[in-house]
Design a protein around this motif. Structure first.
Motif, PDB file in Angstrom:
ATOM      1  N   LEU A 109     -22.617  78.482  50.982  1.00 24.46           N
ATOM      2  CA  LEU A 109     -22.025  77.779  52.097  1.00 24.46           C
ATOM      3  C   LEU A 109     -20.544  77.756  51.689  1.00 24.46           C
ATOM      4  O   LEU A 109     -20.248  77.137  50.612  1.00 24.46           O
ATOM      5  CB  LEU A 109     -22.626  76.692  52.730  1.00 24.46           C
ATOM      6  CG  LEU A 109     -21.761  75.759  53.522  1.00 24.46           C
ATOM      7  CD1 LEU A 109     -22.170  76.675  54.958  1.00 24.46           C
ATOM      8  CD2 LEU A 109     -22.294  74.417  53.804  1.00 24.46           C
ATOM      9  N   VAL A 110     -19.464  78.401  52.164  1.00 19.69           N
ATOM     10  CA  VAL A 110     -18.311  78.505  51.883  1.00 19.69           C
ATOM     11  C   VAL A 110     -17.347  78.032  53.119  1.00 19.69           C
ATOM     12  O   VAL A 110     -17.522  78.216  54.166  1.00 19.69           O
ATOM     13  CB  VAL A 110     -17.958  79.780  51.509  1.00 19.69           C
ATOM     14  CG1 VAL A 110     -18.780  80.106  50.386  1.00 19.69           C
ATOM     15  CG2 VAL A 110     -18.009  80.844  52.553  1.00 19.69           C
ATOM     16  N   LEU A 111     -16.219  77.539  52.730  1.00 18.26           N
ATOM     17  CA  LEU A 111     -15.242  77.367  53.791  1.00 18.26           C
ATOM     18  C   LEU A 111     -14.029  78.566  53.738  1.00 18.26           C
ATOM     19  O   LEU A 111     -13.696  78.957  52.453  1.00 18.26           O
ATOM     20  CB  LEU A 111     -14.279  76.168  53.268  1.00 18.26           C
ATOM     21  CG  LEU A 111     -14.657  74.880  53.872  1.00 18.26           C
ATOM     22  CD1 LEU A 111     -13.817  73.777  53.066  1.00 18.26           C
ATOM     23  CD2 LEU A 111     -14.404  74.604  55.254  1.00 18.26           C
ATOM     24  N   ARG A 112     -13.933  79.224  54.467  1.00 22.19           N
ATOM     25  CA  ARG A 112     -13.068  80.452  54.786  1.00 22.19           C
ATOM     26  C   ARG A 112     -11.676  80.121  55.146  1.00 22.19           C
ATOM     27  O   ARG A 112     -11.620  79.858  56.438  1.00 22.19           O
ATOM     28  CB  ARG A 112     -13.614  81.667  55.375  1.00 22.19           C
ATOM     29  CG  ARG A 112     -12.947  82.920  55.504  1.00 22.19           C
ATOM     30  CD  ARG A 112     -13.646  83.982  56.003  1.00 22.19           C
ATOM     31  NE  ARG A 112     -12.809  85.326  55.750  1.00 22.19           N
ATOM     32  CZ  ARG A 112     -13.534  86.478  55.909  1.00 22.19           C
ATOM     33  NH1 ARG A 112     -14.946  86.588  56.180  1.00 22.19           N
ATOM     34  NH2 ARG A 112     -12.910  87.575  55.638  1.00 22.19           N
ATOM     35  N   ALA A 113     -10.417  80.124  54.662  1.00 17.37           N
ATOM     36  CA  ALA A 113      -9.312  79.665  54.933  1.00 17.37           C
ATOM     37  C   ALA A 113      -8.641  80.894  55.973  1.00 17.37           C
ATOM     38  O   ALA A 113      -9.025  82.014  56.106  1.00 17.37           O
ATOM     39  CB  ALA A 113      -8.498  79.620  53.887  1.00 17.37           C
ATOM     40  N   ARG A 161     -13.579  78.738  49.509  1.00 18.29           N
ATOM     41  CA  ARG A 161     -14.007  77.638  48.545  1.00 18.29           C
ATOM     42  C   ARG A 161     -15.492  77.401  48.961  1.00 18.29           C
ATOM     43  O   ARG A 161     -15.953  77.064  50.001  1.00 18.29           O
ATOM     44  CB  ARG A 161     -13.201  76.568  49.067  1.00 18.29           C
ATOM     45  CG  ARG A 161     -13.304  75.491  48.131  1.00 18.29           C
ATOM     46  CD  ARG A 161     -12.763  74.204  48.754  1.00 18.29           C
ATOM     47  NE  ARG A 161     -11.262  74.287  48.438  1.00 18.29           N
ATOM     48  CZ  ARG A 161     -10.452  73.631  48.860  1.00 18.29           C
ATOM     49  NH1 ARG A 161     -10.628  72.389  49.425  1.00 18.29           N
ATOM     50  NH2 ARG A 161      -8.961  73.650  48.570  1.00 18.29           N
ATOM     51  N   GLU A 162     -16.226  77.508  47.974  1.00 16.08           N
ATOM     52  CA  GLU A 162     -17.672  77.404  47.957  1.00 16.08           C
ATOM     53  C   GLU A 162     -17.831  75.735  47.925  1.00 16.08           C
ATOM     54  O   GLU A 162     -17.239  74.953  47.186  1.00 16.08           O
ATOM     55  CB  GLU A 162     -18.368  77.823  46.653  1.00 16.08           C
ATOM     56  CG  GLU A 162     -19.747  77.630  46.614  1.00 16.08           C
ATOM     57  CD  GLU A 162     -20.373  78.325  45.297  1.00 16.08           C
ATOM     58  OE1 GLU A 162     -21.144  77.703  44.694  1.00 16.08           O
ATOM     59  OE2 GLU A 162     -20.112  79.347  45.251  1.00 16.08           O
ATOM     60  N   LEU A 163     -18.771  75.508  48.973  1.00 15.08           N
ATOM     61  CA  LEU A 163     -19.185  73.978  49.087  1.00 15.08           C
ATOM     62  C   LEU A 163     -20.647  73.991  48.523  1.00 15.08           C
ATOM     63  O   LEU A 163     -20.832  72.830  47.961  1.00 15.08           O
ATOM     64  CB  LEU A 163     -19.432  73.643  50.662  1.00 15.08           C
ATOM     65  CG  LEU A 163     -18.038  73.832  51.469  1.00 15.08           C
ATOM     66  CD1 LEU A 163     -18.418  73.569  53.088  1.00 15.08           C
ATOM     67  CD2 LEU A 163     -17.077  72.793  51.000  1.00 15.08           C
TER      68      LEU A 163
END
Length: 361
Positions: A90-94, A100-102
């Motif tokens: 699960l990642v945040l994609r800017a 950024r991996e959650l």
């Protein structure tokens, strides 16, 4: 479908399976601003100042990316396999494409990140692995403070709606099946953690826009009543036996049926007022939820080539302006959460995600 929306027969996991397996999707130009048919308006003409974006369907380190929710037209949260092929992330994609991996879970455990809610700078989601209860997790949009809120989720039920997990009054809310099949559990936990509270409602219910519940999710009768969780209020939905309504607290989508199938799609308020036709018999609901932002009904329409390409025309009916806007002439999947609509074009080698922030229309 768990991603919040669908095009007929293709969405969520089905979309990804088709892409990964090399299904017969065609690669289409990334620019969807094509002339609209008579009586319809093109996206660029209708909403020239709306925030939009498009980006590759893969994350920088290679795997296919599946968005679960957007923070704006550019930044999102979603899933992608790890390059080692052994984990789901699960990642945040800017906005610049960096990730950024959650969280990560081993693929051999068959992980599922079931549903995602965004409220301010809070992210809340459910995750599960085979044979284990679902868990509720949270993090800040900065990526900090990733932590589990609870394992005490009961037997959660998700309907592919943005309201499957609701953040309200400082708590995360979801529904679960009870020991009694005639009772729905409405569960919640504080965003700071702590014990789970359980409220029992007779019947089969799903969460809707806070603080409402809607009955009859997924059955053949549609919505018959809305019930508030914060007061002694109910709204009954009156339709005929040849109509199938799906309602939120502001609008209903009504499928008008004949012996031959769908005749048309109407929209109306739950009390029956402001009823109007929004689509004909060739259309269908492209996402589960009714009237995004209490204004936009997301529809799809098959073309003669849809069986071959796996794509359909993606439409937005603006209930306020009483017009239909052509968003894409060849969408392979459509999703909507928290006022942002996104869809895919292309195949497994040229997958592109497109976004439209309906909050900026």
């Amino acid at each position: 479908m768990t991603g919040g929306g669908r095009l007929r027969g293709l969405g969520g996991a089905g979309l990804l399976v088709a892409l990964v397996a090399g299904g017969a999707l065609l690669a289409y130009p990334m620019n969807d601003d094509k002339p609209a048919p008579p009586g319809r308006v093109g996206l660029a003409t209708a909403w020239p100042d709306a925030q939009r974006a498009q980006f590759p369907g893969n994350v920088p380190d290679g795997p296919i990316y599946h968005p679960l929710a957007f923070l704006d037209a550019h930044a999102s949260v979603g899933t992608a396999a790890a390059p080692d092929g052994a984990h789901e992330r699960l990642v945040l994609r800017a906005a610049d494409g960096s990730i950024r991996e959650l969280r990560r879970r081993p693929l051999e455990s068959r992980p599922e990140f079931g549903t995602m809610a965004v409220s301010g700078d809070d992210l809340v989601w459910t995750e599960s692995v085979q044979g284990a209860p679902a868990e509720v997790w949270t993090a800040k949009t900065s990526g900090d403070g990733v932590r589990r809120l609870t394992r005490d989720t009961g037997d959660p039920v998700f309907y592919g709606s943005q309201w499957d997990l609701v953040v309200a009054d400082g708590r995360a809310w979801w529904v679960a099946a009870g020991e009694d099949p005639q009772v729905t559990q409405v569960r919640s936990v504080a965003l700071t953690g702590g014990p789970v509270t359980v409220r029992r409602e007779h019947g089969t219910w799903a969460l809707s826009a806070w603080p409402w519940l809607t009955d009859g999710p997924g059955d053949q009768t549609g919505t018959t009543v809305l019930r508030s969780l914060t007061g002694n209020r109910e709204q009954r939905i009156e339709t005929t036996g040849t109509e199938l309504p799906t309602c939120g607290p502001s609008w209903c989508r009504v499928l008008v049926l004949t012996t031959g199938g769908l005749a048309r799609i109407d929209a109306m308020h739950p009390d029956g007022t402001s009823r109007r036709r929004i689509a004909g018999s060739t259309a269908s609901a492209a996402v589960t939820d009714v009237a995004i932002l209490d204004r936009f009904e997301i529809l799809s329409e098959a073309t003669p080539a849809s069986d071959l390409t796996g794509t359909e025309i993606l439409l937005v009916n603006d209930l306020r302006a009483d017009r239909t806007v052509v968003v894409s002439v060849a969408a392979a999947g459509a999703f909507a959460r928290h006022g942002i609509l996104w869809w895919a074009t292309g195949d497994q080698d040229s997958l592109v995600w497109h976004t439209l922030d309906l909050r900026t229309v």
